[in-house]
Design a protein around this motif. Sequence first.
Motif, PDB file in Angstrom:
ATOM      1  N   ALA A 157       0.872  -1.172   0.000  1.00 53.55           N
ATOM      2  CA  ALA A 157       0.000   0.000   0.000  1.00 53.55           C
ATOM      3  C   ALA A 157       0.907   1.220   0.000  1.00 53.55           C
ATOM      4  O   ALA A 157       1.794   1.336   0.856  1.00 53.55           O
ATOM      5  N   ALA A 158       0.731   2.116  -0.962  1.00 52.93           N
ATOM      6  CA  ALA A 158       1.636   3.244  -1.129  1.00 52.93           C
ATOM      7  C   ALA A 158       0.862   4.546  -1.236  1.00 52.93           C
ATOM      8  O   ALA A 158      -0.301   4.587  -1.669  1.00 52.93           O
ATOM      9  N   HIS A 159       1.532   5.626  -0.856  1.00 54.39           N
ATOM     10  CA  HIS A 159       0.961   6.968  -0.968  1.00 54.39           C
ATOM     11  C   HIS A 159       2.075   7.930  -1.336  1.00 54.39           C
ATOM     12  O   HIS A 159       3.135   7.927  -0.715  1.00 54.39           O
ATOM     13  N   GLY A 160       1.857   8.751  -2.358  1.00 57.84           N
ATOM     14  CA  GLY A 160       2.834   9.749  -2.755  1.00 57.84           C
ATOM     15  C   GLY A 160       3.758   9.253  -3.850  1.00 57.84           C
ATOM     16  O   GLY A 160       3.921   8.044  -4.068  1.00 57.84           O
ATOM     17  N   GLY A 161       4.375  10.217  -4.561  1.00 53.81           N
ATOM     18  CA  GLY A 161       5.273   9.898  -5.651  1.00 53.81           C
ATOM     19  C   GLY A 161       6.620  10.581  -5.485  1.00 53.81           C
ATOM     20  O   GLY A 161       6.897  11.212  -4.459  1.00 53.81           O
ATOM     21  N   PRO A 162       7.497  10.488  -6.509  1.00 54.30           N
ATOM     22  CA  PRO A 162       8.856  11.038  -6.406  1.00 54.30           C
ATOM     23  C   PRO A 162       8.893  12.541  -6.136  1.00 54.30           C
ATOM     24  O   PRO A 162       9.825  13.034  -5.503  1.00 54.30           O
ATOM     25  N   GLY A 163       7.898  13.282  -6.598  1.00 57.15           N
ATOM     26  CA  GLY A 163       7.909  14.721  -6.418  1.00 57.15           C
ATOM     27  C   GLY A 163       7.218  15.219  -5.174  1.00 57.15           C
ATOM     28  O   GLY A 163       7.199  16.439  -4.911  1.00 57.15           O
ATOM     29  N   ASP A 164       6.647  14.325  -4.372  1.00 56.47           N
ATOM     30  CA  ASP A 164       5.913  14.738  -3.182  1.00 56.47           C
ATOM     31  C   ASP A 164       6.847  14.933  -1.988  1.00 56.47           C
ATOM     32  O   ASP A 164       7.860  14.240  -1.847  1.00 56.47           O
ATOM     33  N   ALA A 165       6.469  15.868  -1.109  1.00 56.84           N
ATOM     34  CA  ALA A 165       7.280  16.139   0.075  1.00 56.84           C
ATOM     35  C   ALA A 165       7.289  14.963   1.038  1.00 56.84           C
ATOM     36  O   ALA A 165       8.240  14.773   1.798  1.00 56.84           O
ATOM     37  N   ALA A 166       6.248  14.161   1.031  1.00 60.77           N
ATOM     38  CA  ALA A 166       6.182  12.980   1.891  1.00 60.77           C
ATOM     39  C   ALA A 166       5.560  11.833   1.109  1.00 60.77           C
ATOM     40  O   ALA A 166       4.604  12.031   0.342  1.00 60.77           O
TER      41      ALA A 166
END
Length: 609
Positions: free
Chosen positions: A315-324
């Motif tokens: 289960a994942a949240h956020g990508g390479p450009g996100d702050a978290a």
Amino acid sequence: MRSLLISTVALAAALPACAFAEDASPPTALDELIVTATRLPSRLDLVTGAHVIDQAELEARQTVFVTDALATVPGVGITRNGAFGGVAAIRIRGAGPDKTLVLIDGVPAGDPADPNGTFDPSAVQAADLERVEVLSGPQGSLWGSEAIGGVVAFTTRELSGWALEAEGGSFGTARGFAGAGVSTEAYALNGSVAAFHTDGISKAASGTEKDGFDTVTANLGGRLRVSDAVRLDGRLRYTNSDIAIDGYAPPTYLLGDTSDRNKSRAWSGFGRATVDGAWGLTHELSFSDYDLTRDNLSAFPSRYTAQRQVWRWTAAHGGPGDAAAFVVGAERNDTHADLAGRTSADLSTTSAFGVLRTQVLERLTLTGSARYDDPDAFKARGTGRLSAALALGGGFTATASAGQGFKTPTISQVVCDFCFAPPVPLRPEVADGYDLRLGWRSPDGRLSGAVTGYRLNVRDQISYVASRYVNIARTRSTGVEAEADAQLSDAWRVRVAYSWTDAIDVTTGKSLLRVPDRSGAASLFWTNDPWAATLTVRGESSQSDTDVDGFSPIVRKGFVTADLAGSYRLNARVTLTARVENLTDQRYQETYGYAEPGRAIYLGVKLRD
């Protein structure tokens, strides 16, 4: 493997089409590279010891086998028992090849029937690959057992339309590739076949007979968007190889010509469901399978079989450009091997893991990962890794990391195969590693460079001593890796890599076998449409090795070689290619006692839809 084969073929039959990426343009230094083998996709500058070789670079080099591309990565060493299919091994930062975890589309591809569990990359062709990623240093918190020296991840590619390639040249060599695919946003289907044949040269440097090599790789993949929130995808990869090898024949029992052959057949594949759920989480549930059969054809024939199946949820949240961003997951790894009918055994592990990346300050990014592995046959173990990336200004970034790794004993070691003394209980090998990287990138991205220093310690290393396996060895690698990439103009690009490695067995004080103190590579890329060319120069210093009797220590001399690849695009569909390997016709050995070919010339043609 049969269950995965049936389910994936059924999925492919339900899909009317697929996506393949078009022929890559020549490599440039401007692109922002993302590393995906970190479980949580991250920018390259935030990860120490990470390197990416993309399809554009593979095409520009006209890379046939991925070992040639890996040998240009700082800190990565390739050894092989003779050219054209000789058993190959990947060493990262001086660690033994059994401590490199290899993934093919995320599927662990080690050989559980090998005494050390080592993956042989000699037959991995580059024609169907999208990218190759290397993560150096202990990665146990990401991938569990085996990832002590690091991880090598191969990702297969997709085509849009069709593609054909044909090439022939020295040593009776012929190579071909055929692939096709169609795609829409809702579904995709693609397939390809790559084949290679050569009459070869003698594997043994003292030999006179030719040792041929034939290998075929086939791929089938597809994807289906069931709804806005649900996606399915899967891929199958099949490789069949037939290799003439040399060995230690009586009465001298020295390395020389033999009539021995090795045949292998490997299936790997996965099926995956991706679901976008509540709270912005993306769930993935996958099943992967790796199935290998090796036949040794000699005066003492034998067959080894191995299977590895992995169930995985993330289960994942956020990508390479996100702050978290974060990913959590759990997996079950079931491994089985049959050792030529002498014995068979199962080794399985249940694991849970998590990775978190957060930008705690405007200039500081922290990444932490933790994993808990519970092998059925050994005590459970936790591993962790922490890294920090600090933007210093002026294009400079400092990145530091500390990580742990471990490796459970292999099936051969657990059952004490070929032991002639009473077996003793074994412990998993453990490791810790540290590195510090200073990188720089120009504002326009055309110039970049980095210097990395590292230390890798391995304890309780398993060795075959006094006719049985025991935990005895302790090794240490200290080194420096340097690299630079410069887009000098629209037409010219240069990449340079250098490594210094001090790898020793702490218990004896001796240098580790087949680890050169110094190695390096430089590539010059030139494009002036319709022309293109790439010159690659690679060298290694001398290294400790084993003499042709298989026991006595000896020093293998250093070498420098150069390869030149060129192409001319006749029109949008037809490109002519030419390459020269070992341009200066050097006489050298990558592994002592095993031959490498002299100058070789190959001509080819590429057709694209």
